[in-house]
Write a protein that holds these residues in place. Structure first.
Motif, short mmCIF file in Angstrom:
data_model
loop_
_atom_site.label_atom_id
_atom_site.label_comp_id
_atom_site.label_asym_id
_atom_site.label_seq_id
_atom_site.Cartn_x
_atom_site.Cartn_y
_atom_site.Cartn_z
N ASN A 174 -5.39 -1.46 -15.48
CA ASN A 174 -5.34 -1.13 -13.98
C ASN A 174 -4.47 -1.87 -13.12
O ASN A 174 -3.97 -1.52 -12.24
N ARG B 49 -1.86 -3.61 -14.13
CA ARG B 49 -0.27 -2.99 -14.36
C ARG B 49 -0.12 -1.69 -13.81
O ARG B 49 1.07 -1.63 -13.15
N PHE B 50 -0.94 -0.92 -13.70
CA PHE B 50 -0.79 0.52 -12.93
C PHE B 50 -0.37 0.18 -11.58
O PHE B 50 0.15 0.89 -10.76
N ASP B 51 -1.58 -0.61 -10.95
CA ASP B 51 -1.37 -0.82 -9.48
C ASP B 51 -0.13 -1.62 -9.01
O ASP B 51 0.62 -1.39 -8.07
N ASP B 52 0.36 -2.37 -10.14
CA ASP B 52 1.73 -3.22 -9.77
C ASP B 52 2.87 -2.04 -9.99
O ASP B 52 3.87 -1.94 -9.09
N PHE B 53 2.80 -1.40 -10.99
CA PHE B 53 3.87 -0.07 -11.14
C PHE B 53 3.74 0.78 -9.75
O PHE B 53 4.78 1.30 -9.46
N LYS B 54 2.58 1.45 -9.27
CA LYS B 54 2.31 2.10 -8.34
C LYS B 54 3.02 1.46 -7.10
O LYS B 54 3.59 2.19 -6.24
N ASP B 55 2.78 0.11 -6.95
CA ASP B 55 3.48 -0.38 -5.72
C ASP B 55 5.01 -0.61 -5.79
O ASP B 55 5.51 -0.43 -4.71
N SER B 56 5.44 -0.40 -7.01
CA SER B 56 6.85 -0.54 -7.11
C SER B 56 7.45 0.83 -7.01
O SER B 56 8.47 0.85 -6.20
N VAL B 57 6.91 1.74 -7.30
CA VAL B 57 7.34 3.12 -6.87
C VAL B 57 7.11 3.51 -5.60
O VAL B 57 8.19 3.91 -4.93
N ASP B 58 6.25 3.01 -4.74
CA ASP B 58 6.16 3.03 -3.50
C ASP B 58 7.02 2.55 -2.56
O ASP B 58 7.73 2.92 -1.76
#
Length: 127
Positions: free
Chosen positions: A56, A58-67
């Motif tokens: 979760n 890592r997913f949140d970090d990835f989501k923030d990066s994509v945002d």
């Protein structure tokens, strides 16, 4: 006759364990067995929950990066829109201005041609 006597005795022998009740020792043994089986499962569940929390994060970090990337792309697009409008609009304005001047010059040329024709007519008539 032996069969008739032996068959009820066999049924009674089979049904006796079914009638028996569990003793407290039996219940303690069952609890111990269940505890031995449940403890490793609880540990596995705790490990899986830890892994899930890591996923979760890592997913949140990835989501923030994509945002952030989308925001950067949107900002770049918004900055380029006026540049595109200017790059397309200014040449269009210049072309329209030249077109109007060309039309005015054509009208002047037509007026001069008409004036020359009139002068030619007057000269031919006057000679």
């Amino acid at each position: 006759m032996k069969t008739i006597i032996f068959l009820p005795m066999l049924c009674c022998m089979i049904s006796l364990p079914v009638i028996a009740e569990l003793t407290p020792e039996d219940l303690d043994k069952i609890r111990l067995i269940i505890k031995e089986e449940v403890d490793p499962i609880k540990k596995d569940v705790a490990v899986i929950q830890g892994q899930l929390q890591g996923i979760n994060k890592r997913f949140d970090d990835f989501k923030d990066s994509v945002d952030k990337r989308f925001d950067h792309t949107n900002n770049l697009t918004y900055a380029l829109i006026p540049l595109i409008v200017v790059a397309v609009g200014i040449p269009q304005i210049i072309i329209a201005s030249r077109w109007r001047k060309d039309i005015q010059l054509e009208k002047q040329v037509q007026g001069l041609v008409t004036a020359v024709e009139t002068l030619k007519q007057q000269r031919i008539v006057g000679s």
